[in-house]
Design an enzyme around this catalytic site. Structure first.
Site, PDB file in Angstrom:
ATOM      1  N   ASP A 106       0.847  -1.200   0.000  1.00  0.00           N
ATOM      2  CA  ASP A 106       0.000   0.000   0.000  1.00  0.00           C
ATOM      3  C   ASP A 106       0.876   1.242   0.000  1.00  0.00           C
ATOM      4  O   ASP A 106       1.560   1.525   0.975  1.00  0.00           O
ATOM      5  CB  ASP A 106      -0.873  -0.021   1.265  1.00  0.00           C
ATOM      6  CG  ASP A 106      -1.786   1.188   1.350  1.00  0.00           C
ATOM      7  OD1 ASP A 106      -2.981   1.047   1.036  1.00  0.00           O
ATOM      8  OD2 ASP A 106      -1.300   2.282   1.725  1.00  0.00           O
TER       9      ASP A 106
ATOM     10  N   HIS B  61      -7.251   9.866  -1.240  1.00  0.00           N
ATOM     11  CA  HIS B  61      -6.495   9.824   0.019  1.00  0.00           C
ATOM     12  C   HIS B  61      -7.226  10.535   1.166  1.00  0.00           C
ATOM     13  O   HIS B  61      -7.267  10.032   2.284  1.00  0.00           O
ATOM     14  CB  HIS B  61      -5.105  10.436  -0.207  1.00  0.00           C
ATOM     15  CG  HIS B  61      -4.067   9.926   0.728  1.00  0.00           C
ATOM     16  ND1 HIS B  61      -2.736   9.841   0.385  1.00  0.00           N
ATOM     17  CD2 HIS B  61      -4.139   9.473   2.003  1.00  0.00           C
ATOM     18  CE1 HIS B  61      -2.053   9.345   1.406  1.00  0.00           C
ATOM     19  NE2 HIS B  61      -2.888   9.125   2.394  1.00  0.00           N
TER      20      HIS B  61
ATOM     21  N   LYS C 154      -2.768   6.064  -3.950  1.00  0.00           N
ATOM     22  CA  LYS C 154      -3.824   7.010  -3.551  1.00  0.00           C
ATOM     23  C   LYS C 154      -3.660   8.357  -4.243  1.00  0.00           C
ATOM     24  O   LYS C 154      -2.533   8.825  -4.437  1.00  0.00           O
ATOM     25  CB  LYS C 154      -3.775   7.230  -2.028  1.00  0.00           C
ATOM     26  CG  LYS C 154      -3.716   5.928  -1.240  1.00  0.00           C
ATOM     27  CD  LYS C 154      -3.727   6.136   0.260  1.00  0.00           C
ATOM     28  CE  LYS C 154      -3.396   4.837   0.956  1.00  0.00           C
ATOM     29  NZ  LYS C 154      -1.954   4.602   1.110  1.00  0.00           N
TER      30      LYS C 154
ATOM     31  N   TYR D 149       3.689   9.745  -0.509  1.00  0.00           N
ATOM     32  CA  TYR D 149       4.802   9.071   0.180  1.00  0.00           C
ATOM     33  C   TYR D 149       6.107   9.223  -0.624  1.00  0.00           C
ATOM     34  O   TYR D 149       7.186   9.008  -0.079  1.00  0.00           O
ATOM     35  CB  TYR D 149       4.541   7.569   0.376  1.00  0.00           C
ATOM     36  CG  TYR D 149       3.280   7.189   1.125  1.00  0.00           C
ATOM     37  CD1 TYR D 149       2.543   8.128   1.837  1.00  0.00           C
ATOM     38  CD2 TYR D 149       2.818   5.875   1.113  1.00  0.00           C
ATOM     39  CE1 TYR D 149       1.376   7.768   2.510  1.00  0.00           C
ATOM     40  CE2 TYR D 149       1.661   5.503   1.788  1.00  0.00           C
ATOM     41  CZ  TYR D 149       0.945   6.462   2.474  1.00  0.00           C
ATOM     42  OH  TYR D 149      -0.200   6.083   3.125  1.00  0.00           O
TER      43      TYR D 149
END
Ligand code: A2P
Length: 278
Positions: A46, A109, A76, A51
């Site tokens: 995930d 998200h 996301k 990120y």
């Protein structure tokens, strides 16, 4: 090597119930952790645009040489990319960074209620799914009213709502609401980010009785509550430990006690007000 059980989502797609979370890992760390996880038997990773590690995850997936349909990848939509056209564009860019032809799960998200664009983003996600570019679509950090709105306006129910859940922030009303709508709940920060929770006395007592680690007990609690769970670790031994949770069960009393430990609340932001990057 352990393989995890599969959960069947409301669109018929199956997702491994444990995945590796890679929040707060840089690209290199996400690559190394993903590699260790795939070796240990994980088949679900995930990530998210924000990120900054989709490339590392994609590289580990490619190097694993596992058949594509054996690995489940989630990413996301970031807050800056809300809106119909922006969502389509952001999806293409994520796929490119991941090095994939199709994605398994695409999530919004955060709802960003003030920006009020998540409906348009959701419509774009429905289109991506209809085109077969992503197998499942869902949301993250949605409250009841956000879920109700996307379903009411589009008639398409998200497959997943990924929300903050750990034993000291159990979110029972939202979990129950989702269950009634057929939306699977996925827990982020399932270990309470490895903080105080790992020293909580009730968890420590149950872990000692079962001869397991507190983290393994926490993960069983998520699994036995039906949640999909994405623990993060940068350590290969802990990554392997976190999927080695299928040779014991918590009884009803354990589950009840864990659900009723002191509720210390959120570690992350409140979705009603969070608008970073918007
Ligand atoms: P580390 O990366 O050093 O293993 P969450 O998934 O709730 O965000 O929690 C992640 C945190 O929990 C990380 O700091 C991680 O540290 C720690 N962690 C993950 N697995 C374990 C484990 N089996 N035992 C102890 N700490 C763990």
């Amino acid at each position: 090597m352990t393989h995890t059980p599969l959960i069947t989502l409301n669109d018929g797609i199956q997702i491994p119930q444990i995945g590796l979370g890679v929040w707060q890992l840089d690209d290199k760390q996400a690559y190394a952790s993903s590699k260790a996880a795939l070796l240990a038997g994980y088949r679900h990773i995930d990530t998210a645009v924000i990120y900054g590690n989709e490339t590392g995850v994609g590289r580990a997936v490619a190097e694993s040489e596992l058949p594509r349909d054996e690995i489940f990848i989630t990413t996301k939509l970031w807050n800056a990319d809300h809106g119909f056209d922006q969502t389509l564009r952001a999806f293409d860019e994520s796929l490119k960074r991941l090095g994939l032809q199709t994605l398994d799960l695409f999530l919004i998200h955060w709802p960003l209620p003030k920006k009020d664009a998540y409906l348009d983003s959701w419509k774009a996600m429905v289109r991506l799914r209809n085109e077969g570019r992503v197998r499942s679509i869902g949301v993250s950090n949605f409250h009841q009213q956000h879920l109700q709105r996307v379903i009411g306006e589009t008639g398409v129910t998200p497959s997943v709502n990924q929300i903050e859940i750990h034993p000291d922030f159990v979110q029972s009303p939202l979990v129950e609401f989702s269950r009634q709508l057929g939306i699977a709940t996925e827990s982020w920060s399932p270990l309470g980010q490895g903080g105080e929770l790992l020293h909580e006395p009730t968890l420590a007592r149950i872990a000692a009785r079962l001869g397991k680690s507190v983290v393994q007990v926490i993960l069983r609690w998520h699994l036995q509550n039906g949640h999909i769970v994405i623990p993060r670790s940068t350590n290969a031994e802990r990554i392997a430990q976190n999927i080695d949770v299928f040779d014991f069960v918590l009884d009803a009393e354990d589950l009840k006690q864990i659900t009723h430990i002191a509720q210390t609340g959120r570690l992350g932001p409140d979705p009603d007000t969070f608008d970073l990057g918007a």
